[in-house]
Design a protein around this motif. Structure first.
Motif, PDB file in Angstrom:
ATOM      1  N   UNK A  52       6.290 -14.139   4.259  1.00  0.00           N
ATOM      2  CA  UNK A  52       5.429 -13.057   3.769  1.00  0.00           C
ATOM      3  C   UNK A  52       4.988 -13.374   2.353  1.00  0.00           C
ATOM      4  N   UNK A  53       3.754 -12.993   2.032  1.00  0.00           N
ATOM      5  CA  UNK A  53       3.143 -13.342   0.747  1.00  0.00           C
ATOM      6  C   UNK A  53       2.484 -12.111   0.133  1.00  0.00           C
ATOM      7  N   UNK A  54       2.551 -12.009  -1.182  1.00  0.00           N
ATOM      8  CA  UNK A  54       1.893 -10.902  -1.871  1.00  0.00           C
ATOM      9  C   UNK A  54       0.383 -11.059  -1.727  1.00  0.00           C
ATOM     10  N   UNK A  55      -0.290  -9.999  -1.349  1.00  0.00           N
ATOM     11  CA  UNK A  55      -1.735 -10.000  -1.150  1.00  0.00           C
ATOM     12  C   UNK A  55      -2.462  -9.743  -2.463  1.00  0.00           C
TER      13      UNK A  55
ATOM     14  N   UNK B 230       7.334   1.553  -6.893  1.00  0.00           N
ATOM     15  CA  UNK B 230       6.128   0.734  -6.797  1.00  0.00           C
ATOM     16  C   UNK B 230       6.173  -0.132  -5.551  1.00  0.00           C
ATOM     17  N   UNK B 231       5.031  -0.330  -4.951  1.00  0.00           N
ATOM     18  CA  UNK B 231       4.918  -1.126  -3.733  1.00  0.00           C
ATOM     19  C   UNK B 231       3.833  -2.174  -3.898  1.00  0.00           C
ATOM     20  N   UNK B 232       3.839  -3.127  -2.976  1.00  0.00           N
ATOM     21  CA  UNK B 232       2.772  -4.122  -2.936  1.00  0.00           C
ATOM     22  C   UNK B 232       2.410  -4.392  -1.484  1.00  0.00           C
ATOM     23  N   UNK B 233       1.186  -4.816  -1.302  1.00  0.00           N
ATOM     24  CA  UNK B 233       0.713  -5.191   0.030  1.00  0.00           C
ATOM     25  C   UNK B 233       1.078  -6.649   0.251  1.00  0.00           C
TER      26      UNK B 233
ATOM     27  N   UNK C 242      -1.140 -10.442   9.381  1.00  0.00           N
ATOM     28  CA  UNK C 242      -0.628  -9.108   9.615  1.00  0.00           C
ATOM     29  C   UNK C 242      -0.176  -8.575   8.258  1.00  0.00           C
ATOM     30  N   UNK C 243      -0.366  -7.288   8.021  1.00  0.00           N
ATOM     31  CA  UNK C 243      -0.099  -6.695   6.714  1.00  0.00           C
ATOM     32  C   UNK C 243       1.042  -5.707   6.779  1.00  0.00           C
ATOM     33  N   UNK C 244       1.686  -5.524   5.629  1.00  0.00           N
ATOM     34  CA  UNK C 244       2.764  -4.554   5.507  1.00  0.00           C
ATOM     35  C   UNK C 244       2.862  -4.105   4.058  1.00  0.00           C
ATOM     36  N   UNK C 245       3.692  -3.103   3.834  1.00  0.00           N
ATOM     37  CA  UNK C 245       3.977  -2.600   2.491  1.00  0.00           C
ATOM     38  C   UNK C 245       5.402  -2.991   2.167  1.00  0.00           C
ATOM     39  N   UNK C 246       5.617  -3.494   0.959  1.00  0.00           N
ATOM     40  CA  UNK C 246       6.943  -3.953   0.542  1.00  0.00           C
ATOM     41  C   UNK C 246       7.230  -3.418  -0.846  1.00  0.00           C
ATOM     42  N   UNK C 247       8.456  -2.999  -1.083  1.00  0.00           N
ATOM     43  CA  UNK C 247       8.817  -2.516  -2.418  1.00  0.00           C
ATOM     44  C   UNK C 247       8.631  -3.636  -3.430  1.00  0.00           C
TER      45      UNK C 247
ATOM     46  N   UNK D 185       1.263   2.923  -5.408  1.00  0.00           N
ATOM     47  CA  UNK D 185       2.163   3.788  -4.658  1.00  0.00           C
ATOM     48  C   UNK D 185       2.149   3.340  -3.191  1.00  0.00           C
ATOM     49  N   UNK D 186       3.110   3.816  -2.445  1.00  0.00           N
ATOM     50  CA  UNK D 186       3.165   3.479  -1.026  1.00  0.00           C
ATOM     51  C   UNK D 186       1.872   3.898  -0.333  1.00  0.00           C
ATOM     52  N   UNK D 187       1.403   5.103  -0.629  1.00  0.00           N
ATOM     53  CA  UNK D 187       0.195   5.606   0.009  1.00  0.00           C
ATOM     54  C   UNK D 187      -1.041   4.802  -0.401  1.00  0.00           C
TER      55      UNK D 187
END
Length: 69
Positions: free
Chosen positions: A32-35, A8-11, A18-23, A40-42
């Motif tokens: 960094x903060x949960x959006x 599982x991932x979160x934005x 700026x955005x990223x994907x984090x487990x 899923x990653x995709x």
């Protein structure tokens, strides 16, 4: 990383918008903060692709707006 990754991932985002994907099972790094979006990653990458339409950092956008650029 395989296409069948079940993790599982979160934005996440930072103060520069700026955005990223984090487990999802890992603690977020400082700044960094949960959006709010998880999946899923995709799915997370697809969400970022829809919402992050201006790649310039927030500080640069503000500077350019003040200078009339």
């Amino acid at each position: 990383m395989s296409d069948t990754d079940e993790t599982g991932y979160r934005v996440v985002h930072n103060d520069e918008e700026q955005y990223s994907v984090w487990r999802a099972d890992r603690e977020l790094p400082g700044g960094w903060y949960a959006e709010g979006t998880t999946g899923s990653r995709q799915e997370c990458l697809d969400h970022i692709g829809r919402i992050w339409t201006d790649m310039r950092p927030l500080s640069l956008r503000r500077t350019m707006a003040q200078s009339g650029a």
